[in-house]
Motif scaffolding. Sequence first.
Motif, mmCIF file in Angstrom:
data_model
loop_
_atom_site.group_PDB
_atom_site.id
_atom_site.type_symbol
_atom_site.label_atom_id
_atom_site.label_comp_id
_atom_site.label_asym_id
_atom_site.label_seq_id
_atom_site.Cartn_x
_atom_site.Cartn_y
_atom_site.Cartn_z
ATOM 1 N N MET A 1 71.287 10.758 -18.547
ATOM 2 C CA MET A 1 72.807 10.059 -20.041
ATOM 3 C C MET A 1 72.344 8.494 -19.665
ATOM 4 S SD MET A 1 76.379 10.170 -20.189
ATOM 5 C CE MET A 1 76.289 11.225 -21.747
ATOM 6 N N LEU A 2 72.058 7.947 -20.987
ATOM 7 C CA LEU A 2 72.045 6.938 -21.429
ATOM 8 C C LEU A 2 73.114 5.906 -20.824
ATOM 9 C CD1 LEU A 2 70.201 7.841 -24.477
ATOM 10 C CD2 LEU A 2 69.110 6.950 -22.202
ATOM 11 N N ASP A 3 72.909 5.076 -21.073
ATOM 12 C CA ASP A 3 73.997 3.603 -21.269
ATOM 13 C C ASP A 3 74.216 3.282 -22.168
ATOM 14 O OD1 ASP A 3 71.575 2.116 -21.108
ATOM 15 O OD2 ASP A 3 71.403 0.705 -19.210
ATOM 16 N N ALA A 4 74.506 2.585 -22.360
ATOM 17 C CA ALA A 4 75.861 2.098 -23.677
ATOM 18 C C ALA A 4 74.239 1.416 -23.794
ATOM 19 C CB ALA A 4 76.936 0.953 -23.709
ATOM 20 N N ALA A 5 73.421 0.578 -23.399
ATOM 21 C CA ALA A 5 72.511 -0.509 -23.872
ATOM 22 C C ALA A 5 71.648 0.358 -24.856
ATOM 23 C CB ALA A 5 72.089 -1.359 -22.817
ATOM 24 N N ALA A 6 70.870 1.487 -23.808
ATOM 25 C CA ALA A 6 69.705 2.175 -24.493
ATOM 26 C C ALA A 6 70.585 2.925 -25.476
ATOM 27 C CB ALA A 6 69.684 3.271 -23.808
ATOM 28 N N ILE A 7 71.758 3.118 -26.041
ATOM 29 C CA ILE A 7 72.301 3.709 -26.717
ATOM 30 C C ILE A 7 72.142 2.476 -27.732
ATOM 31 C CG2 ILE A 7 74.776 4.802 -28.246
ATOM 32 C CD1 ILE A 7 74.943 5.677 -25.480
ATOM 33 N N ALA A 8 72.694 1.346 -27.810
ATOM 34 C CA ALA A 8 72.140 0.052 -28.642
ATOM 35 C C ALA A 8 70.904 0.264 -29.567
ATOM 36 C CB ALA A 8 73.633 -1.009 -28.322
ATOM 37 N N ILE A 9 70.444 0.629 -28.605
ATOM 38 C CA ILE A 9 68.682 -0.157 -28.969
ATOM 39 C C ILE A 9 68.297 1.327 -29.595
ATOM 40 C CG2 ILE A 9 66.724 0.478 -27.488
ATOM 41 C CD1 ILE A 9 67.670 -1.188 -25.531
ATOM 42 N N SER A 10 68.918 2.616 -29.595
ATOM 43 C CA SER A 10 68.536 3.098 -30.649
ATOM 44 C C SER A 10 69.339 2.989 -31.570
ATOM 45 C CB SER A 10 68.289 5.425 -29.986
ATOM 46 O OG SER A 10 68.044 5.414 -28.977
ATOM 47 N N THR A 11 70.125 2.552 -32.558
ATOM 48 C CA THR A 11 71.795 2.297 -33.481
ATOM 49 C C THR A 11 70.770 1.668 -33.530
ATOM 50 O OG1 THR A 11 72.978 3.662 -32.118
ATOM 51 C CG2 THR A 11 73.434 1.960 -33.720
ATOM 52 N N GLY A 12 70.592 0.431 -33.378
ATOM 53 C CA GLY A 12 69.973 -0.307 -34.252
ATOM 54 C C GLY A 12 68.839 -0.299 -34.857
ATOM 55 N N ALA A 13 67.754 0.560 -33.307
ATOM 56 C CA ALA A 13 65.971 1.241 -34.273
ATOM 57 C C ALA A 13 67.183 2.013 -35.673
ATOM 58 C CB ALA A 13 65.416 1.624 -33.401
ATOM 59 N N ALA A 14 67.643 2.606 -35.183
ATOM 60 C CA ALA A 14 67.474 3.307 -36.608
ATOM 61 C C ALA A 14 68.232 2.915 -38.088
ATOM 62 C CB ALA A 14 68.768 4.829 -35.663
ATOM 63 N N GLY A 15 69.011 2.026 -37.564
ATOM 64 C CA GLY A 15 69.178 0.866 -38.890
ATOM 65 C C GLY A 15 67.699 0.174 -39.599
ATOM 66 N N ASN A 16 66.486 0.012 -38.455
ATOM 67 C CA ASN A 16 65.751 -0.727 -38.982
ATOM 68 C C ASN A 16 64.719 0.435 -39.576
ATOM 69 O OD1 ASN A 16 65.448 -3.336 -38.711
ATOM 70 N ND2 ASN A 16 65.382 -3.211 -36.822
ATOM 71 N N VAL A 17 65.106 2.372 -39.252
ATOM 72 C CA VAL A 17 64.001 2.947 -39.968
ATOM 73 C C VAL A 17 64.687 2.887 -41.365
ATOM 74 C CG1 VAL A 17 63.825 5.495 -40.310
ATOM 75 C CG2 VAL A 17 63.755 4.213 -37.738
ATOM 76 N N LEU A 18 65.869 2.651 -41.024
ATOM 77 C CA LEU A 18 66.013 2.428 -42.939
ATOM 78 C C LEU A 18 66.235 1.630 -44.141
ATOM 79 C CD1 LEU A 18 68.577 3.874 -45.072
ATOM 80 C CD2 LEU A 18 70.045 2.255 -43.912
ATOM 81 N N ALA A 19 66.006 1.250 -43.120
ATOM 82 C CA ALA A 19 65.514 -0.800 -43.646
ATOM 83 C C ALA A 19 64.386 -0.967 -44.661
ATOM 84 C CB ALA A 19 65.297 -2.186 -43.166
ATOM 85 N N TYR A 20 63.319 -0.338 -43.572
ATOM 86 C CA TYR A 20 61.762 0.039 -43.861
ATOM 87 C C TYR A 20 62.038 0.692 -44.880
ATOM 88 C CZ TYR A 20 59.076 -2.317 -40.717
ATOM 89 O OH TYR A 20 58.678 -2.868 -38.919
ATOM 90 N N LEU A 21 62.686 1.545 -44.667
ATOM 91 C CA LEU A 21 62.833 3.275 -46.003
ATOM 92 C C LEU A 21 63.065 2.384 -46.993
ATOM 93 C CD1 LEU A 21 63.524 6.116 -43.802
ATOM 94 C CD2 LEU A 21 62.104 5.491 -45.032
ATOM 95 N N LEU A 22 63.484 1.603 -47.217
ATOM 96 C CA LEU A 22 64.616 1.441 -48.242
ATOM 97 C C LEU A 22 63.744 0.184 -49.017
ATOM 98 C CD1 LEU A 22 68.460 0.621 -47.580
ATOM 99 C CD2 LEU A 22 67.086 2.362 -49.006
ATOM 100 N N GLN A 23 63.035 -0.627 -48.556
ATOM 101 C CA GLN A 23 61.603 -1.107 -48.864
ATOM 102 C C GLN A 23 60.434 -1.206 -48.846
ATOM 103 O OE1 GLN A 23 61.163 -5.126 -46.899
ATOM 104 N NE2 GLN A 23 63.647 -4.986 -46.470
ATOM 105 N N GLY A 24 60.097 0.637 -48.957
ATOM 106 C CA GLY A 24 59.383 0.968 -49.320
ATOM 107 C C GLY A 24 57.831 0.781 -48.638
ATOM 108 N N ARG A 25 58.193 0.853 -47.268
ATOM 109 C CA ARG A 25 57.002 -0.008 -46.268
ATOM 110 C C ARG A 25 57.065 1.438 -44.980
ATOM 111 N NH1 ARG A 25 56.839 -5.508 -44.581
ATOM 112 N NH2 ARG A 25 55.369 -3.815 -43.783
ATOM 113 N N ILE A 26 57.020 2.333 -45.566
ATOM 114 C CA ILE A 26 56.629 3.764 -44.864
ATOM 115 C C ILE A 26 55.464 4.339 -44.311
ATOM 116 C CG2 ILE A 26 55.927 5.175 -47.362
ATOM 117 C CD1 ILE A 26 57.629 7.367 -45.334
#
Length: 135
Positions: A1-26
């Motif tokens: 089981m992951l702690d809250a900090a690890a889940i926050a890291i994954s969620t923040g990374a997912a937000g940056n995946v979206l940011a890269y995609l929206l800017q065409g930086r695939i």
Amino acid sequence: MLDAAAIAISTGAAGNVLAYLLQGRIDALRTRISTIFQRGTALEESNALRVLEEHAEALAQRRTTEAQVTAQWSSMLTAFLTAHPEAQADIEELRSSAPSGTKTVHIGSQHNHGRGTFIGGDNHGTIRVDGQEER
């Protein structure tokens, strides 16, 4: 089981995946995702890169929403981090690095006077469809 900090890291990374995609930086994102998922199996890496391509295409064609992409990547990264805790540093790096070259929008105003069409400049007067001068 992951702690809250690890889940926050994954969620923040997912937000940056979206940011890269929206800017065409695939291309830059493909390298980062490959680095993360290389810590798992070849199949995990291949699946992650396939999903990345699918999301890039789906966003471009408006077949998915930003929220759906973020939620799916958050889930994928959390599951991967649970199975491969050694990938936390790589996922943290993705979370902490926003894509460079962020596009900005400048909002201004235009004041028109005169006859004719002035794109991006001022025009003082009236514009008539019939081409006649205003008297």
